[in-house]
Design an enzyme around this catalytic site. Structure first.
Site, mmCIF file in Angstrom:
data_model
loop_
_atom_site.group_PDB
_atom_site.id
_atom_site.type_symbol
_atom_site.label_atom_id
_atom_site.label_comp_id
_atom_site.label_asym_id
_atom_site.label_seq_id
_atom_site.Cartn_x
_atom_site.Cartn_y
_atom_site.Cartn_z
ATOM 1 N N HIS A 166 0.843 -1.192 0.000
ATOM 2 C CA HIS A 166 0.000 0.000 0.000
ATOM 3 C C HIS A 166 0.886 1.251 0.000
ATOM 4 O O HIS A 166 0.670 2.170 -0.790
ATOM 5 C CB HIS A 166 -0.940 0.005 1.206
ATOM 6 C CG HIS A 166 -1.600 1.328 1.475
ATOM 7 N ND1 HIS A 166 -2.596 1.840 0.664
ATOM 8 C CD2 HIS A 166 -1.381 2.266 2.432
ATOM 9 C CE1 HIS A 166 -2.968 3.023 1.133
ATOM 10 N NE2 HIS A 166 -2.243 3.318 2.199
ATOM 11 N N ASP A 176 7.283 20.986 -26.687
ATOM 12 C CA ASP A 176 7.168 19.663 -26.061
ATOM 13 C C ASP A 176 8.201 19.621 -24.941
ATOM 14 O O ASP A 176 8.858 20.625 -24.668
ATOM 15 C CB ASP A 176 7.427 18.546 -27.096
ATOM 16 C CG ASP A 176 6.779 17.222 -26.688
ATOM 17 O OD1 ASP A 176 6.944 16.808 -25.522
ATOM 18 O OD2 ASP A 176 6.105 16.608 -27.527
ATOM 19 N N TRP A 209 6.839 0.097 4.080
ATOM 20 C CA TRP A 209 7.460 0.651 2.871
ATOM 21 C C TRP A 209 8.905 1.091 3.112
ATOM 22 O O TRP A 209 9.655 1.281 2.165
ATOM 23 C CB TRP A 209 6.647 1.841 2.336
ATOM 24 C CG TRP A 209 6.930 3.159 3.004
ATOM 25 C CD1 TRP A 209 6.575 3.516 4.268
ATOM 26 C CD2 TRP A 209 7.640 4.275 2.448
ATOM 27 N NE1 TRP A 209 7.017 4.787 4.534
ATOM 28 C CE2 TRP A 209 7.674 5.291 3.428
ATOM 29 C CE3 TRP A 209 8.239 4.526 1.213
ATOM 30 C CZ2 TRP A 209 8.293 6.521 3.232
ATOM 31 C CZ3 TRP A 209 8.850 5.766 1.019
ATOM 32 C CH2 TRP A 209 8.869 6.740 2.018
ATOM 33 N N SER A 229 13.021 5.807 -13.543
ATOM 34 C CA SER A 229 11.943 6.521 -14.226
ATOM 35 C C SER A 229 11.807 7.944 -13.717
ATOM 36 O O SER A 229 11.736 8.898 -14.508
ATOM 37 C CB SER A 229 10.625 5.766 -14.030
ATOM 38 O OG SER A 229 9.537 6.609 -14.303
ATOM 39 N N SER A 230 11.799 8.115 -12.384
ATOM 40 C CA SER A 230 11.548 9.477 -11.875
ATOM 41 C C SER A 230 12.774 10.361 -12.064
ATOM 42 O O SER A 230 12.627 11.576 -12.253
ATOM 43 C CB SER A 230 11.079 9.441 -10.420
ATOM 44 O OG SER A 230 12.051 8.849 -9.603
ATOM 45 N N HIS A 249 12.926 11.788 3.928
ATOM 46 C CA HIS A 249 12.320 13.075 4.248
ATOM 47 C C HIS A 249 12.173 13.985 3.030
ATOM 48 O O HIS A 249 11.086 14.500 2.794
ATOM 49 C CB HIS A 249 12.982 13.804 5.416
ATOM 50 C CG HIS A 249 12.136 14.976 5.788
ATOM 51 N ND1 HIS A 249 11.036 14.876 6.597
ATOM 52 C CD2 HIS A 249 12.138 16.233 5.325
ATOM 53 C CE1 HIS A 249 10.419 16.036 6.648
ATOM 54 N NE2 HIS A 249 11.068 16.883 5.886
ATOM 55 N N GLU A 294 11.701 13.032 0.161
ATOM 56 C CA GLU A 294 10.616 12.406 -0.592
ATOM 57 C C GLU A 294 9.257 12.994 -0.204
ATOM 58 O O GLU A 294 8.383 13.189 -1.047
ATOM 59 C CB GLU A 294 10.632 10.888 -0.372
ATOM 60 C CG GLU A 294 9.449 10.129 -0.940
ATOM 61 C CD GLU A 294 9.362 10.167 -2.454
ATOM 62 O OE1 GLU A 294 10.407 10.348 -3.108
ATOM 63 O OE2 GLU A 294 8.241 10.021 -2.979
ATOM 64 N N TYR A 347 8.676 15.958 0.494
ATOM 65 C CA TYR A 347 8.526 17.227 -0.225
ATOM 66 C C TYR A 347 8.491 17.032 -1.721
ATOM 67 O O TYR A 347 7.923 17.867 -2.441
ATOM 68 C CB TYR A 347 9.620 18.204 0.222
ATOM 69 C CG TYR A 347 9.323 18.628 1.636
ATOM 70 C CD1 TYR A 347 8.292 19.541 1.869
ATOM 71 C CD2 TYR A 347 9.956 18.049 2.711
ATOM 72 C CE1 TYR A 347 7.945 19.883 3.148
ATOM 73 C CE2 TYR A 347 9.613 18.392 4.004
ATOM 74 C CZ TYR A 347 8.610 19.300 4.219
ATOM 75 O OH TYR A 347 8.247 19.630 5.492
ATOM 76 N N SER A 363 -1.284 26.699 -5.886
ATOM 77 C CA SER A 363 -0.903 28.082 -6.169
ATOM 78 C C SER A 363 -1.409 28.546 -7.536
ATOM 79 O O SER A 363 -1.395 29.740 -7.826
ATOM 80 C CB SER A 363 0.627 28.229 -6.131
ATOM 81 O OG SER A 363 1.111 27.875 -4.867
ATOM 82 N N HIS A 376 14.711 12.908 12.379
ATOM 83 C CA HIS A 376 13.503 13.031 13.213
ATOM 84 C C HIS A 376 12.611 11.797 13.081
ATOM 85 O O HIS A 376 11.642 11.666 13.813
ATOM 86 C CB HIS A 376 12.724 14.326 12.938
ATOM 87 C CG HIS A 376 12.195 14.471 11.548
ATOM 88 N ND1 HIS A 376 12.022 15.691 10.962
ATOM 89 C CD2 HIS A 376 11.817 13.573 10.620
ATOM 90 C CE1 HIS A 376 11.539 15.526 9.746
ATOM 91 N NE2 HIS A 376 11.414 14.253 9.519
ATOM 92 N N HIS A 377 12.947 10.904 12.129
ATOM 93 C CA HIS A 377 12.237 9.633 12.032
ATOM 94 C C HIS A 377 12.883 8.569 12.917
ATOM 95 O O HIS A 377 12.444 7.423 12.924
ATOM 96 C CB HIS A 377 12.242 9.139 10.584
ATOM 97 C CG HIS A 377 11.529 10.065 9.645
ATOM 98 N ND1 HIS A 377 10.194 9.952 9.350
ATOM 99 C CD2 HIS A 377 11.966 11.150 8.967
ATOM 100 C CE1 HIS A 377 9.842 10.916 8.513
ATOM 101 N NE2 HIS A 377 10.901 11.663 8.266
ATOM 102 N N THR A 386 6.884 27.191 5.540
ATOM 103 C CA THR A 386 5.551 26.640 5.302
ATOM 104 C C THR A 386 4.490 27.643 5.738
ATOM 105 O O THR A 386 3.471 27.831 5.058
ATOM 106 C CB THR A 386 5.368 25.306 6.049
ATOM 107 O OG1 THR A 386 6.474 24.456 5.735
ATOM 108 C CG2 THR A 386 4.094 24.611 5.634
ATOM 109 N N LYS A 422 3.990 30.217 3.102
ATOM 110 C CA LYS A 422 3.158 29.760 1.989
ATOM 111 C C LYS A 422 1.680 29.787 2.360
ATOM 112 O O LYS A 422 0.846 30.274 1.584
ATOM 113 C CB LYS A 422 3.571 28.352 1.563
ATOM 114 C CG LYS A 422 4.992 28.317 1.011
ATOM 115 C CD LYS A 422 5.345 26.951 0.478
ATOM 116 C CE LYS A 422 4.635 26.671 -0.809
ATOM 117 N NZ LYS A 422 5.366 27.089 -2.001
ATOM 118 N N ARG A 462 1.154 0.899 15.180
ATOM 119 C CA ARG A 462 0.872 0.703 13.757
ATOM 120 C C ARG A 462 1.421 -0.641 13.309
ATOM 121 O O ARG A 462 2.218 -1.264 14.011
ATOM 122 C CB ARG A 462 1.489 1.844 12.940
ATOM 123 C CG ARG A 462 3.002 1.870 13.000
ATOM 124 C CD ARG A 462 3.603 3.141 12.419
ATOM 125 N NE ARG A 462 3.492 3.209 10.981
ATOM 126 C CZ ARG A 462 4.313 3.926 10.187
ATOM 127 N NH1 ARG A 462 5.294 4.640 10.711
ATOM 128 N NH2 ARG A 462 4.149 3.971 8.890
#
Ligand code: CU1
Length: 528
Positions: free
Chosen positions: A80, A109, A145, A172-173, A256, A258, A260, A271, A305-306, A331, A334, A453
């Site tokens: 998931h 293009d 994950w 790919s990315s 982390h 990721e 963002y 925006s 922090h994780h 943040t 924004k 969890r």
């Protein structure tokens, strides 16, 4: 020219160069075709990842219930997560980028059209590897994950399939991001300076740099697991001189940023949408660019922090706590700017605007619970609890998914040439809003009360909130089918959309004849 999905607008000359049927999609180098394929792929993965979420919530509907065995349950949480992050959300925003960036900057293009085709066609094999890993002996990775060793060094070959899938998704990315950077830096129309670009282009430029910086780090982490598994290394094995905590450092140095990579393009979509439905230019454009860049830079220096509970020195805990809290400043800039854009605007509340405002409220809530978790002393209590699950689903679902919907509804008329069914769109929004909160708000309470969890069963005291959460999840899942109906109806027909479907209210965005069209907004355009 009206853009039909896959925009056949260049099919006029050299008809023999353009294969039809399935080969058209396999060989296409058109950014609109590729954008559409990304979006459809993403939606398909969203359904697959969503079905897995339904299995998880079915298992957790009542204590003692056994819908799937515990191993399957853990495999569901892994897939998931991987499918939603790499298969659904990231490709959705790459799809938006493909469709919109060339149009916004006045390019014909993407810079590397053939590589663009390849970036997309790497995705289906990765998706097949991930999903079919459920069928091999031992089943899919059951690690979550994050794929932490030592567990992932010991699992069956489903883990190898996940590793190869992550490699392919990373390639790919990275290719997609190289394309985006090159297109934006080299192919802007005359007069389109960087600081005149629509903010969506800026957010993707920044995101693309993040992708190029951290996807190789993830590839390195999972490759080390692969060699620990098969080639006798001990990167993460203490018995061989390695360190399992090293993996966590490497993973979160990717993980982390990721967050963002997912959130920043979402900021970009919002925006674009909020100014259009406020009939005002975006408030604080330059500060948006600087705030977004600051968030991106800060995202590299907060990863541990994780990991407050791995036994790091107090000095390290304090550093990562304060560095993390710093992110609240850009943040806040924004969020202030989005609200200031709406302030005294001529507001209207079509579906894209509803999803954007939903994003604004709920993403901010996710930001606040993130601030709570950033405090080391609090996190030690809440680590690996449902509070964390609630927190990042406010960021991922109410943040990324809601703004993806805002973008989809906003640009559907542009993409299909037809207006979508506004009533159904609003129904989709309200059902999503109610069921999303029903699913995830209560998980804050479960976490605060101590529910862990990634465990398929729980004590009786957690029963009520879990039942509410599961009912909410089934409702949320079903509500997404409304979106499918809206898109299919929109593709089939409906009211013709003009070149400026929001009656010119999106004027600031359509900057192709550069320089950007001038607006005084003394006479706000009216939306029917
Ligand atoms: Cu983080």
């Amino acid at each position: 020219m009206a853009a039909i999905p896959g925009g056949a607008d260049h099919a006029h000359d050299h008809a023999h160069d353009h294969p039809s049927g399935i080969m058209r999609w396999v060989t296409t180098t058109n950014h609109k075709d590729i954008g559409s394929m990304y979006l459809w792929f993403s939606f398909a993965m969203f359904i697959v990842g969503g079905i897995m979420a339904m299995v998880i919530r079915a298992e957790l509907f009542e204590p003692g219930l056994q819908v799937v065995d515990p191993d399957r349950f853990n495999q569901m949480t892994t897939l998931h997560g991987l499918i939603m992050v790499f298969g659904a959300i990231m490709p959705a925003f790459v799809g938006f980028a493909n469709w919109m960036i060339p149009l916004m900057i006045g390019a014909s293009d993407m810079a590397f059209a053939r590589m663009n085709n390849w970036s997309f066609w790497l995705l289906p094999p990765a998706a097949i590897l991930l999903t079919t890993s459920l069928l091999v002996p031992g089943g899919a990775a059951a690690s979550g994950w994050t794929l932490y060793p030592p567990l992932t060094v010991q699992m069956g070959m489903g883990m190898d399939m996940a590793i190869f899938a992550v490699h392919i998704l990373g390639i790919s990315s990275i290719m997609g991001s190289i394309n985006i950077v090159t297109t934006i830096l080299n192919m802007r129309a005359p007069g389109m300076t960087l600081m005149k670009m629509p903010l969506f282009c800026w957010t993707w430029l920044i995101t693309a740099y993040l992708v190029i910086a951290v996807m190789p780090v993830l590839a390195g982490a999972v490759t080390m697991i692969l060699t620990d598994r098969h080639f006798g290394t001990s990167f993460f094995n203490a018995a061989g001189g390695g360190d399992p905590v090293l993996y966590q450092h490497i993973f979160w140095f990717f993980g982390h940023p990721e967050v963002y990579i997912i959130a920043i393009p979402a900021f970009g979509v919002v925006s674009q949408v909020i100014p259009a439905f406020s009939r005002k230019p975006l408030f604080g454009y330059a500060s948006m660019v600087y705030a977004t860049s600051s968030i991106a830079i800060l995202s590299f220096i907060v990863w541990a922090h994780h990991m407050y509970t791995v036994g790091m020195p107090v000095a390290g805990q304090l550093y990562f706590m304060f560095a993390t809290m710093l992110i609240a400043i850009p943040t806040g800039v924004k969020v202030f700017n989005w609200v200031a854009t709406m302030w005294r605007g001529s507001l209207s509340f079509e579906t894209p605007m509803l999803f954007s405002i939903g994003f604004l409220f709920l993403f901010t809530l996710g930001g606040f619970s993130g601030l709570v978790l950033s405090m080391t002393a609090v996190d030690v209590q809440l680590h690996d609890s449902y509070y964390v699950v609630a927190h990042f689903h406010y960021v991922m679902v109410a943040g990324a998914l809601f703004s993806a919907y805002a973008g989809a509804y906003y640009w559907l008329p542009k993409w299909t040439g037809h207006m979508y069914d506004e009533k159904l769109g609003k129904l989709h929004f309200w059902l999503s809003l109610v069921f999303f909160n029903m699913t995830f708000f209560v998980q804050h309470f479960l976490g605060l009360a101590g529910m862990p969890r990634r465990i398929p069963d729980y004590a009786l005291q957690f029963a009520e909130f879990n039942m509410i959460s599961s009912i909410g999840a089934f409702g949320f899942g079903l509500s997404q089918l409304v979106f499918l109906v809206v898109v299919l109806k929109c593709l089939k027909g409906g009211e013709k959309a003009s070149a400026k479907p929001w009656d010119g209210a999106e004027g600031l965005e359509w900057t192709v004849p550069s320089p950007a069209p001038h607006h005084t907004f003394e006479t706000p355009p009216i939306i029917k």
